[in-house]
Design a protein around this motif. Structure first.
Motif, PDB file in Angstrom:
ATOM      1  N   UNK A   1       0.855  -1.182   0.000  1.00 24.77           N
ATOM      2  CA  UNK A   1       0.000   0.000   0.000  1.00 24.77           C
ATOM      3  C   UNK A   1       0.897   1.240   0.000  1.00 24.77           C
ATOM      4  N   UNK A   2       0.509   2.239  -0.764  1.00 23.13           N
ATOM      5  CA  UNK A   2       1.314   3.454  -0.775  1.00 23.13           C
ATOM      6  C   UNK A   2       0.394   4.670  -0.765  1.00 23.13           C
TER       7      UNK A   2
ATOM      8  N   UNK B   1       8.705  -1.245 -13.550  1.00 20.55           N
ATOM      9  CA  UNK B   1      10.033  -1.648 -13.106  1.00 20.55           C
ATOM     10  C   UNK B   1      10.076  -3.163 -12.959  1.00 20.55           C
ATOM     11  N   UNK B   2       8.989  -3.694 -12.436  1.00 20.28           N
ATOM     12  CA  UNK B   2       8.880  -5.134 -12.237  1.00 20.28           C
ATOM     13  C   UNK B   2       9.169  -5.878 -13.549  1.00 20.28           C
TER      14      UNK B   2
ATOM     15  N   UNK C   1       2.169   2.675  -8.326  1.00 24.02           N
ATOM     16  CA  UNK C   1       1.030   2.116  -9.056  1.00 24.02           C
ATOM     17  C   UNK C   1       1.516   1.060 -10.034  1.00 24.02           C
ATOM     18  N   UNK C   2       2.603   1.420 -10.744  1.00 20.09           N
ATOM     19  CA  UNK C   2       3.073   0.483 -11.764  1.00 20.09           C
ATOM     20  C   UNK C   2       3.659  -0.774 -11.121  1.00 20.09           C
ATOM     21  N   UNK C   3       4.062  -0.661  -9.849  1.00 15.62           N
ATOM     22  CA  UNK C   3       4.569  -1.862  -9.169  1.00 15.62           C
ATOM     23  C   UNK C   3       3.415  -2.701  -8.617  1.00 15.62           C
ATOM     24  N   UNK C   4       2.196  -2.253  -8.866  1.00 16.75           N
ATOM     25  CA  UNK C   4       1.031  -3.016  -8.431  1.00 16.75           C
ATOM     26  C   UNK C   4       0.594  -2.696  -7.011  1.00 16.75           C
TER      27      UNK C   4
ATOM     28  N   UNK D   1      13.752   5.164  -4.862  1.00 15.31           N
ATOM     29  CA  UNK D   1      12.343   5.400  -4.562  1.00 15.31           C
ATOM     30  C   UNK D   1      12.098   5.343  -3.063  1.00 15.31           C
ATOM     31  N   UNK D   2      12.891   4.555  -2.370  1.00 17.64           N
ATOM     32  CA  UNK D   2      12.722   4.470  -0.918  1.00 17.64           C
ATOM     33  C   UNK D   2      13.364   5.640  -0.201  1.00 17.64           C
TER      34      UNK D   2
END
Ligand code: MSP
Length: 642
Positions: free
Chosen positions: A4-5, A483-484, A37-40, A400-401
């Motif tokens: 969750x982000x 990215x995945x 989002x793109x990482x799901x 990103x982190x």
């Protein structure tokens, strides 16, 4: 891993004109949201406007508008800018939204009921000009620390939030949660602030002084202090006290982005408010630095505020997003100048990225029937380029982190620059000429694959341009650009038909009038250099085939029916020739006669407009200007040049 982000930006004062400081935070939040989002990950991105308080009330009065009407008119500036910048926020909250006011009211009542808010007499020094209270120790020589005017002692009853009782708890929380306030030195700043005794927070304003705010539910003579109201947006924006399911889903926030000037309000006021509300704290509060104009603070009064709209009009949305993220390191200040912008644009985007894309596509079109070929035996240099792209993926994921997007971007640009070097060293144009098809195909594939990975890695930063690049590479738009997806090394490119389109990033010519940008550069950047791609280079032997000679113009006349052409009779040593030249717009026949010109003497004769021409005259052309090439002094005709 947290799937969750929830990311927030500060809510901007509705009165302000959006500037690059606001744009930066919002773009950073957008890029993080797009990546997640793109990482799901289930992602929620909240931004909005802070609409209560004295400044708004004053501005509305000045414009003879009702406060709400004034807010409704000014909020559009932010909403429109975010639309233009491609910001993908899930909600835009306004503190004048009815649901938000209701939440603030409920929180106030609850804290009051639990004796966490109390009424007390407040003594302060009031500056009428600034409409602000100061404590005794704030004053400078007994006068207002802001404007130096006289201050009057005022005793006023107000409501206070028992912030002081959380001081020790907060210190311990910060010390035991290293990711709570980032960068780390900002945590130390907050701890420094907490070394002094923490006072209770005055959370009310008497209506007699300020009417534009949320009324205290337990005392209608007061409105809520604007910061107490504004900070609650982060909770009300995801359903607090209205939609339990939503709130449970999103709270606590994963990342709250702020500028360094609002550190205390967030790391002390907001966190103690949350503690009193018995809610968990956000995972990270990240404070970025300031955008300066050159070395100076941006301020309205200095007239050096950079307006994002001006830059976007001139350079496009994607380049603007790229510049802001690539230029600012986490936590440090960054400087904006038009010169720095143009330099970075021209070098990173036009020269490096644009150039690599155009070379790869041109070679695929020219030598591989317009498709990305199958690779054959991969050599070390091929593997090294793709390994560098893997490393860029890792750096981007880490950045990103830590919010160090500049490091992620730099790693991707490293791939681009190495890609250009790789292409030069592999010289596919020579491989094509020598018929070394297998190696040629491997090189084109490898460079195209590196480009594809770049187009995915930079997608959240430049969504428009990176989509164009993937289209140019023939990628199926339905394929995930995540990215995945880059962890999977299967070949998804070979066989794709590339598209020949106009350049990805056009070079900015610095000669162009810079009126659209906020500040003219003190020094102009280097003039545009015409970079010549290696495949366009010729060797000395090829050049040696061209015979350049001097010639004397003996006679000149217009060519019937062709207003651009002149028919010249020339002497090349003892030889007489006729030559057709496209110079009629620049030289009259009379002006040509007697001139010593330079011609390509061994050009195959051609018939132009029914007239024979033996050779070609040389002239220099820039824009609408044309000048004949000639020699620096007297010399016989037929002299060779080289
Ligand atoms: N309304 C408050 C925030 C309330 S959040 C609950 C506020 N608004 S603001 O419009 O003045 O500022 C919003 C953000 O813009 C802040 O994070 C501030 O740091 C940032 N910036 C304002 N000027 C800036 C620069 N020149 N550079 C970078 N960011 C700067 O404060």
């Amino acid at each position: 891993m947290d799937k969750k982000f929830y990311v927030t930006t500060p809510i901007y004062y509705v009165n302000d004109k959006p500037h690059i400081g606001h744009a930066y935070t919002t773009i950073l939040a957008d890029v993080l949201a797009r990546f997640h989002r793109s990482a799901g990950d289930a992602t929620f991105f909240l931004t909005g406007t802070d609409e209560h308080g004295q400044k708004v009330q004053r501005a509305a009065e000045k414009n003879s508008l009702d406060c709400q009407q004034h807010c409704d008119e000014t909020v559009v500036r932010f909403q429109e800018l975010w639309k233009t910048l491609g910001i993908t926020n899930d909600r835009f909250i306004r503190t004048t939204d009815a649901f938000h006011k209701e939440v603030v009211s409920k929180v106030l009542q609850d804290l009051y009921d639990r004796d966490l808010i109390y009424k007390a007499e407040y003594t302060g020094w009031y500056c009428v000009g600034d409409e602000r209270f100061f404590t005794e120790k704030d004053l400078v020589d007994g006068k207002c620390p802001e404007c130096g005017r006289e201050v009057t002692e005022i005793v006023e009853s107000n409501y206070f939030f028992r912030m002081s009782k959380y001081q020790q708890w907060l210190i311990e929380y910060i010390e035991s949660h290293p990711d709570f306030i980032l960068p780390r030195f900002r945590a130390n700043e907050t701890l420094g602030f907490l070394r002094r005794p923490l006072e209770d927070l005055c959370i009310s304003r008497p209506k007699s002084r300020l009417a534009w705010g949320i009324e205290l539910p337990f005392d209608k003579d007061y409105v809520c202090y604007v910061w107490f109201d504004a900070l609650l947006n982060y909770a009300s924006g995801v359903g607090y006290l209205q939609n339990d399911e939503d709130f449970k889903k999103w709270w606590p926030a994963s990342c709250q982005l702020i500028g360094k000037d609002i550190l205390t309000t967030h790391t002390v006021y907001w966190t103690t408010m949350l503690k009193a509300m018995e809610l968990p704290l956000p995972k990270t509060i990240f404070a970025h630095g300031w955008w300066l104009t050159g070395k100076t603070k941006m301020s309205k009064s200095l007239g050096n505020v950079v307006n994002p709209m001006d830059m976007i009009e001139r350079c496009g949305v994607d380049a603007f997003r790229y510049f802001l993220l690539a230029e600012m390191s986490p936590g440090s200040d960054a400087s904006f100048t038009e010169e720095a912008f143009i330099n970075r644009y021209n070098s990173d985007l036009a020269n490096d990225l644009g150039n690599l894309a155009s070379r790869v596509l041109k070679m695929a079109l020219r030598s591989c029937n317009g498709t990305i070929p199958q690779p054959h035996t991969m050599l070390n240099e091929d593997k090294a380029l793709l390994a560098l792209a893997d490393k860029a993926l890792e750096t981007m994921e880490n950045s990103l982190n830590s919010m160090a997007l500049d490091a992620g971007i730099a790693a991707v640009m490293d791939v681009v620059r190495s890609g250009n070097k790789y292409f030069e060293a592999a010289a596919p144009w020579t491989l094509a000429k020598n018929g070394d098809t297998q190696r040629l195909e491997t090189v084109i594939y490898t460079a195209a694959e590196a480009m594809r990975r770049v187009a995915v890695l930079l997608d959240p930063v430049m969504p428009g341009k990176m989509k164009d690049l993937r289209d140019m590479l023939g990628m199926d738009p339905a394929l995930p650009a995540t990215l995945e997806s880059l962890h999977d090394h299967s070949n998804v490119l070979s066989g794709k038909a590339v598209q020949d389109r106009a350049g990805l990033f056009m070079r900015i010519q610095v000669e162009e009038p810079a009126a659209a940008c906020a500040k003219k550069p003190e020094k102009k950047a280097d003039k545009a250099v015409n970079t010549i791609a290696p495949e366009e280079l010729i060797d000395i032997a090829e050049f040696g085939k061209v015979q350049l000679k001097t010639a004397k113009v003996l006679a000149a006349e217009p060519v019937e029916g062709a207003d651009k052409l002149l028919k010249l009779q020339i002497a090349v040593g003892n030889e007489k020739r006729q030559l057709i030249a496209g110079v009629a717009k620049y030289y009259t026949p009379e002006a040509m006669v007697g001139k010593t010109i330079i011609i390509v003497a061994n050009l195959k004769p051609a018939v132009i407009r029914g007239v024979e021409s033996a050779g070609m005259l040389l002239a220099a052309k820039a824009g609408k200007k044309l000048q004949l090439l000639t020699v620096d002094g007297e010399i016989a005709s037929g002299a060779s040049i080289g």
